[in-house]
Design an enzyme around this catalytic site. Structure first.
Site, PDB file in Angstrom:
ATOM      1  N   THR A  12       0.829  -1.214   0.000  1.00 38.25           N
ATOM      2  CA  THR A  12       0.000   0.000   0.000  1.00 38.25           C
ATOM      3  C   THR A  12       0.867   1.270   0.000  1.00 38.25           C
ATOM      4  OG1 THR A  12      -1.565  -1.258   1.297  1.00 38.25           O
ATOM      5  CG2 THR A  12      -1.912   1.113   1.232  1.00 38.25           C
ATOM      6  N   GLU A 305      -5.450  -6.361   4.294  1.00 39.69           N
ATOM      7  CA  GLU A 305      -5.508  -7.520   3.383  1.00 39.69           C
ATOM      8  C   GLU A 305      -6.709  -7.468   2.439  1.00 39.69           C
ATOM      9  OE1 GLU A 305      -3.205  -9.621   2.972  1.00 39.69           O
ATOM     10  OE2 GLU A 305      -1.982  -9.334   4.758  1.00 39.69           O
TER      11      GLU A 305
HETATM   12  C1  FAD Z   1      -4.136  -2.632  10.526  1.00 43.19           C
HETATM   13  C2  FAD Z   1      -3.683  -2.520   9.098  1.00 43.19           C
HETATM   14  C3  FAD Z   1      -2.567  -3.224   8.674  1.00 43.19           C
HETATM   15  C4  FAD Z   1      -2.124  -3.106   7.356  1.00 43.19           C
HETATM   16  N1  FAD Z   1      -0.987  -3.774   6.972  1.00 43.19           N
HETATM   17  C5  FAD Z   1      -0.497  -3.608   5.718  1.00 43.19           C
HETATM   18  C6  FAD Z   1       0.736  -4.219   5.326  1.00 43.19           C
HETATM   19  O1  FAD Z   1       1.373  -4.946   6.095  1.00 43.19           O
HETATM   20  N2  FAD Z   1       1.192  -3.974   4.069  1.00 43.19           N
HETATM   21  C7  FAD Z   1       0.520  -3.191   3.182  1.00 43.19           C
HETATM   22  O2  FAD Z   1       0.987  -3.028   2.070  1.00 43.19           O
HETATM   23  N3  FAD Z   1      -0.661  -2.602   3.524  1.00 43.19           N
HETATM   24  C8  FAD Z   1      -1.174  -2.781   4.761  1.00 43.19           C
HETATM   25  N4  FAD Z   1      -2.370  -2.177   5.126  1.00 43.19           N
HETATM   26  C9  FAD Z   1      -3.059  -1.335   4.174  1.00 43.19           C
HETATM   27  C10 FAD Z   1      -4.326  -1.971   3.628  1.00 43.19           C
HETATM   28  O3  FAD Z   1      -4.013  -3.039   2.765  1.00 43.19           O
HETATM   29  C11 FAD Z   1      -5.117  -0.861   2.949  1.00 43.19           C
HETATM   30  O4  FAD Z   1      -5.520   0.038   3.966  1.00 43.19           O
HETATM   31  C12 FAD Z   1      -6.323  -1.412   2.204  1.00 43.19           C
HETATM   32  O5  FAD Z   1      -5.924  -2.124   1.070  1.00 43.19           O
HETATM   33  C13 FAD Z   1      -7.299  -0.307   1.782  1.00 43.19           C
HETATM   34  O6  FAD Z   1      -6.635   0.679   1.074  1.00 43.19           O
HETATM   35  P1  FAD Z   1      -6.760   2.227   1.508  1.00 43.19           P
HETATM   36  O7  FAD Z   1      -6.451   2.331   2.944  1.00 43.19           O
HETATM   37  O8  FAD Z   1      -5.935   3.002   0.564  1.00 43.19           O
HETATM   38  O9  FAD Z   1      -8.278   2.581   1.320  1.00 43.19           O
HETATM   39  P2  FAD Z   1      -8.956   3.119  -0.004  1.00 43.19           P
HETATM   40  O10 FAD Z   1      -8.660   2.180  -1.119  1.00 43.19           O
HETATM   41  O11 FAD Z   1      -8.634   4.553  -0.215  1.00 43.19           O
HETATM   42  O12 FAD Z   1     -10.481   2.973   0.398  1.00 43.19           O
HETATM   43  C14 FAD Z   1     -11.199   4.017   1.076  1.00 43.19           C
HETATM   44  C15 FAD Z   1     -12.695   3.839   0.827  1.00 43.19           C
HETATM   45  O13 FAD Z   1     -12.967   3.911  -0.569  1.00 43.19           O
HETATM   46  C16 FAD Z   1     -13.700   2.776  -0.994  1.00 43.19           C
HETATM   47  N5  FAD Z   1     -13.223   2.333  -2.310  1.00 43.19           N
HETATM   48  C17 FAD Z   1     -11.939   2.333  -2.766  1.00 43.19           C
HETATM   49  N6  FAD Z   1     -11.898   1.815  -3.997  1.00 43.19           N
HETATM   50  C18 FAD Z   1     -13.149   1.463  -4.329  1.00 43.19           C
HETATM   51  C19 FAD Z   1     -13.740   0.861  -5.479  1.00 43.19           C
HETATM   52  N7  FAD Z   1     -13.026   0.508  -6.528  1.00 43.19           N
HETATM   53  N8  FAD Z   1     -15.071   0.642  -5.456  1.00 43.19           N
HETATM   54  C20 FAD Z   1     -15.814   0.973  -4.384  1.00 43.19           C
HETATM   55  N9  FAD Z   1     -15.315   1.539  -3.265  1.00 43.19           N
HETATM   56  C21 FAD Z   1     -14.007   1.783  -3.240  1.00 43.19           C
HETATM   57  C22 FAD Z   1     -13.410   1.688   0.045  1.00 43.19           C
HETATM   58  O14 FAD Z   1     -14.504   0.785   0.144  1.00 43.19           O
HETATM   59  C23 FAD Z   1     -13.225   2.491   1.314  1.00 43.19           C
HETATM   60  O15 FAD Z   1     -14.462   2.668   1.945  1.00 43.19           O
HETATM   61  C24 FAD Z   1      -2.826  -2.288   6.444  1.00 43.19           C
HETATM   62  C25 FAD Z   1      -3.970  -1.596   6.868  1.00 43.19           C
HETATM   63  C26 FAD Z   1      -4.399  -1.710   8.174  1.00 43.19           C
HETATM   64  C27 FAD Z   1      -5.619  -0.950   8.605  1.00 43.19           C
END
Ligand code: FAD
Length: 562
Positions: A12, A305
């Protein structure tokens, strides 16, 4: 503790999470030196969220693979990158940091990282089936293997389904054990001497039972589903490895179902864990309860995930595809085969049989959930088709039915869980009495889902009078679960240590002693108030001295038993 190195999963970025294909970090092949150059070209390309990265020596960094010849990216792949040297200092061109406090105080470090033209050997491209040659030629994975590549991801998602079971199981254990001990409210509040009537255990209250037994039932439902999916996956992998390529045909459906289950199980479990916490009243607000920390630490699973909505919509897309396939007259395999079913006729709950937890009653409920999943998937596909027919492109059409898609995934998962529990439970539980208790809990869990989601059944398989019958039957079942509730928690097998030494969930039931003991350990608790020096100048000392002259410790009542 011994390790060759510690590794983080760095996918991410600040600017991209769910949209993995949109990641910006670059790995550009340099044929002159036989290296990849790992580079963060923008602020938003900075890696953000890798768990534990601050304390890691290495990371698998996901990048756009560029051949350095101006051709477009060959896709996103992982690269093995060293973050720290033998002194724990950052390697040249690497910036790593910690992103700061999260929702859960118990959460481990989560980091960020930025790369400034960091060169790694070509062999650090982590991919089994694709290659970049010494000359810089890209060799894609054979088409047959492209479906196989999702197996690792599916395994992680099933682990998260099992994690959801653990979270529900622990929360239910803590809250149900506490509710069996906690007494609140008179047994006969109308009696002349209500005090003498005694108090009821809060586990005897109807709404408390409904909420807590739902969490307990979910723990078992998710446990059986996790087990069933793991064994289905193992079987497919074994058959593919034995040369049966056709076995891989089941993978797309498994992939969609695992995505949907991850989304549904983590969202459901997070809500149920928090509800268990609330069911403990004020005590659930104490960190010593164990429930407060479980709730805040677990909630990250909904996002990590694979964000829940994004995954649920992947399943919805698959459902739309399955309906289209069925409508073309093609066979639909796997869990979504229900899209080809004939509608289930209207149901008469009274005719399901009168033995609670019987296979006839559970079978009827599985059929009911299957028919709901079918109907909702068909409606989703109709709405999607109407949206595309109105001129919307694929993404806009999918977005216009996204709410229905989220719901369709929930219905699909409810059916898959019901089906898996129906087949896994008898195979796993050999003891007759235990099986009867679990079957009652299973029936309660499936039936309460029908009651809660009544609108999905009303007018199709259950009319108004049948919905009332469902309500009454659910109430009867929860009363039948009550005598076995604590034992059903105990049989999940969580030790006091695994429950984080929860004051409420301890096996010996000594909750008040434990709550008091935990409170006493606060550094604030002595005879002299901490901070008195600072606060006392504003207090009326004369008033305090006068009060102290009139109040004393006496010997009227026997000393309290502590
Ligand atoms: C506790 C924790 C541990 C983590 N560990 C890791 C790790 O070890 N390595 C790593 O790489 N990442 C890690 N992550 C990151 C995690 O994989 C991402 O937070 C996750 O993939 C969501 O991406 P984002 O946070 O950018 O949210 P976004 O993608 O920005 O999503 C935000 C909102 O937009 C909506 N949305 C986004 N795209 C769409 C779509 N196409 N259609 C409809 N709705 C959509 C979602 O439903 C959500 O409500 C971790 C996250 C957490 C919270």
């Amino acid at each position: 503790l011994e390790a060759k190195y510690w590794g983080a999963y760095a996918q991410t970025e600040l600017g991209h999470g769910s949209n993995v294909r949109g990641l910006e970090t670059q790995a550009t092949f340099d044929a002159a030196t036989d290296e990849f150059v790992i580079h963060s070209p923008t602020l938003s390309s900075m890696k953000w969220w890798p768990t534990g990265m601050y304390a890691c020596t290495h990371a698998i960094v996901f990048c756009q693979l560029l051949l350095g010849d101006g051709s477009p990216s060959r896709g996103v792949f992982g690269f093995f990158v060293q973050l720290r040297d033998e002194h724990g200092d950052l390697m040249p061109g690497v910036e790593v940091g910690e992103i700061g406090p999260k929702v859960s105080a118990a959460e481990c470090n989560i980091g960020y990282a930025r790369f400034d033209r960091v060169r790694v050997p070509r062999s650090h491209l982590v991919a089994k089936h694709i290659k970049v040659s010494r000359e810089g030629r890209f060799q894609a994975a054979p088409p047959k293997l492209s479906r196989y590549k999702y197996i690792g991801m599916m395994n992680i998602r099933v682990m998260l389904v099992r994690g959801a079971s653990v979270a529900c199981g622990k929360a239910a254990t803590m809250a149900i054990r506490y509710s069996a001990v906690r007494r609140q409210g008179f047994l006969d509040s109308q009696a002349a001497n209500a005090l003498a009537s005694g108090e009821a255990a809060i586990l005897d209250y109807g709404v408390q039972q409904r909420r807590l037994f739902t969490a307990l039932g979910a723990a078992y439902l998710l446990l059986w589903t996790g087990r069933a999916v793991v064994s289905q996956l193992k079987e497919i992998v074994a058959r593919v490895e034995d040369g049966d390529d056709g076995a891989a045909d089941a993978l797309p459906e498994m992939h969609a179902t695992c995505a949907g289950l991850k989304a549904h199980s983590t969202t459901w479990a997070a809500a149920l864990v928090e509800d268990c916490r609330k069911c403990c009243g004020g005590m659930g607000y104490l960190r010593s309860s164990g429930l407060a920390d479980l709730s805040t630490s677990y909630v990250g699973s909904v996002t990590a995930e694979g964000e829940a909505v994004v995954l649920a919509l992947q399943t919805a897309r698959f459902l739309i595809k399955s309906v289209a396939q069925a409508r073309r007259g093609e066979a639909v395999a796997g869990a979504t085969a229900y899209v080809s079913d004939a509608p289930l006729p209207p149901q008469d709950v009274a005719r399901w049989g009168d033995r609670p937890g019987s296979s006839a009653r559970i079978g009827a409920l599985v059929a009911l959930h299957r028919d709901r999943a079918r109907r909702v998937a068909l409606e989703l596909a109709d709405d999607f088709d109407a949206a595309t027919a109105s001129g919307l492109g694929f993404d806009a059409a999918l977005n216009s039915v996204a709410v229905a898609g989220w719901h369709a995934n929930e219905c699909h998962c409810a059916y898959v869980m019901a089906k898996n529990a129906q087949s896994a439970m008898p195979a796993v539980v050999k003891d007759d009495a235990a099986r009867a208790a679990l079957a009652t809990l299973l029936e309660f869990t499936l039936l309460q889902l029908v009651e809660e989601k009544g609108g999905d059944f009303a007018g199709a398989t259950l009319d108004t009078s049948q919905m009332r019958a469902v309500r009454l039957a659910t109430n009867e079942l929860q009363a039948l679960v009550r005598p076995d509730a604590v034992a059903l928690c105990d049989s999940l097998g969580y030790s006091d240590a695994q429950l984080g030494h929860s004051t409420l969930g301890r096996e010996d039931g000594q909750v008040y002693e434990a709550i008091y003991d935990a409170a006493r350990r606060s550094p604030l608790n002595g005879t002299r108030m901490v901070g008195w020096d600072v606060l006392s100048p504003v207090v009326d000392m004369e008033f305090l001295r006068a009060g102290a002259r009139t109040q004393r410790q006496g010997n009227h009542a026997p000393p309290a038993k502590l």
